[in-house]
Design a protein around this motif. Structure first.
Motif, short mmCIF file in Angstrom:
data_model
loop_
_atom_site.label_atom_id
_atom_site.label_comp_id
_atom_site.label_asym_id
_atom_site.label_seq_id
_atom_site.Cartn_x
_atom_site.Cartn_y
_atom_site.Cartn_z
N GLY A 203 13.00 5.62 3.71
CA GLY A 203 11.72 5.66 3.03
C GLY A 203 11.17 7.07 2.90
O GLY A 203 11.65 8.01 3.53
N SER A 217 7.97 4.47 2.99
CA SER A 217 8.22 3.36 2.07
C SER A 217 9.56 3.51 1.37
O SER A 217 9.83 4.50 0.69
CB SER A 217 7.11 3.27 1.02
OG SER A 217 7.44 2.31 0.04
N LEU A 297 3.98 -2.17 -2.00
CA LEU A 297 4.60 -1.59 -0.82
C LEU A 297 5.04 -2.69 0.14
O LEU A 297 4.68 -3.86 -0.01
CB LEU A 297 3.63 -0.65 -0.11
CG LEU A 297 3.18 0.60 -0.88
CD1 LEU A 297 2.15 1.37 -0.06
CD2 LEU A 297 4.37 1.50 -1.21
N GLU A 298 5.82 -2.30 1.16
CA GLU A 298 6.23 -3.23 2.19
C GLU A 298 5.01 -3.83 2.88
O GLU A 298 3.95 -3.18 2.97
CB GLU A 298 7.12 -2.52 3.22
CG GLU A 298 8.45 -2.03 2.67
CD GLU A 298 8.42 -0.68 1.98
OE1 GLU A 298 9.47 -0.05 1.87
OE2 GLU A 298 7.32 -0.23 1.55
N LEU A 301 3.26 -1.78 5.46
CA LEU A 301 2.48 -0.66 4.93
C LEU A 301 1.18 -1.15 4.30
O LEU A 301 0.16 -0.45 4.32
CB LEU A 301 3.30 0.13 3.91
CG LEU A 301 4.55 0.84 4.45
CD1 LEU A 301 5.21 1.65 3.35
CD2 LEU A 301 4.20 1.74 5.63
#
Length: 321
Positions: A203, A217, A297-298, A301
């Motif tokens: 990321g 990310s 985003l994940e 996050l």
């Protein structure tokens, strides 16, 4: 104490939400003349930028124009994430002169396998250096991974170029002249992800609007690398597509039969002229400080962003060049 009326030089001088603003920014930062700046001039530019950022008053005789000139020189030589001075041939200001020579070589010596191998190797070596130097984020990359990525990317580029060269031997001359562009475009799709694969696996740093770090990310990394690949392919179009068309017309008119030494100099001049405009204009296609909705985003996050500020809807990251 920092002057509240101070100009924020950490933001580009021109509006980056508009293409024209980004283009102006990159015309300055990719200026080939920047590679001639001495270490002393670069250090002086860094000192001016650092002092101005800290809120210190301008030295006697210095104006905001001087600060901006220092900032542009600083941006051309120092990595935006790490602040480290970049190797001179890896800087974006070296793109035009280096690519001018490499592109001209690829198009002048495209008919022989030795010429194809040498110039494609040179091109991929240079691309690898630029990709590594301008990688996003502040994570160190293992040298063994860099070596493996370089080997795979170079092998792929050579295989593509040699295969295409063999297949178009009986095709019209113009098709053969376009092989370098096709090989470069294909290899960019291989080289850039390979050289920056650690960003894909680990990321890249993403921040909120107030520059608070949210985390790393992988989603942003993949998006940023895809944008860089597209920009690099488009960057190759003017210097690797327009000259072959011109050269093909000149060859049909017998210009090279009368002057066999002309192809090299003409290719060099065309690549230099077209690259001077193509490099900054294609770098400007996407914002370097790229934006991405927090919702994409994940999950981890998204939660981290909410903890910092529940109202945060957009994150930012350096996509690299």
């Amino acid at each position: 104490m920092k002057d509240l009326n101070q100009v924020n030089i950490d933001q580009p001088k021109w509006d980056q939400s508009q293409y024209i603003g980004r283009a102006k920014h990159f015309f300055v930062t990719t200026n080939p003349l920047n590679i001639f700046a001495t270490p002393k001039q670069l250090d002086q530019a860094k000192e001016i930028v650092t002092k101005y950022r800290s809120g210190q008053s301008l030295p006697d005789g210095k104006t905001m124009d001087d600060v901006w000139a220092a900032k542009h020189l600083y941006d051309s030589a120092f990595h935006p994430d790490t602040g480290e001075k970049m190797f001179v041939l890896g800087r974006m200001s070296a793109q035009v002169p280096c690519n001018m020579i490499i592109n001209a070589g690829m198009m002048t010596f495209y008919k022989t396998n030795i010429g194809v191998i040498f110039w494609q190797w040179m091109n991929q070596s240079f691309n690898a250096l630029v990709n590594y130097t301008n990688r996003s984020g502040d994570t160190e990359i293992n040298i063994n991974e860099v070596g493996m990525s370089y080997l795979l990317a170079t092998t792929g580029a050579l295989a593509t170029a040699l295969t295409l060269n063999k297949q178009v031997k009986n095709a019209p001359p113009l098709i053969g002249r376009l092989v370098p562009f096709t090989a470069v475009a294909a290899s960019n799709c291989v080289n850039i992800p390979f050289m920056r694969r650690k960003e894909i696996t680990d990321g890249v740093p993403v921040f909120d609007a107030n520059n608070n770090r949210i985390g790393l990310s992988k989603v942003a990394a993949r998006e940023g690398i895809a944008q860089v690949v597209f920009s690099r392919v488009m960057m190759a179009v003017p210097p690797l597509v327009i000259p072959p068309i011109i050269m093909n017309v000149l060859e049909k008119r017998g210009v090279f039969a009368r002057n066999p030494k002309l192809p090299g100099p003409i290719n060099l001049a065309l690549c230099g002229l077209l690259g001077t405009f193509a490099t900054p204009m294609c770098c400007a296609i996407f914002s370097q400080r790229a934006a991405i909705p927090v919702s994409r985003l994940e999950k981890s996050l998204q939660e981290a962003a909410k903890k910092i500020d529940p109202k945060t809807t957009t994150a930012y990251y350096n996509k690299g060049l």
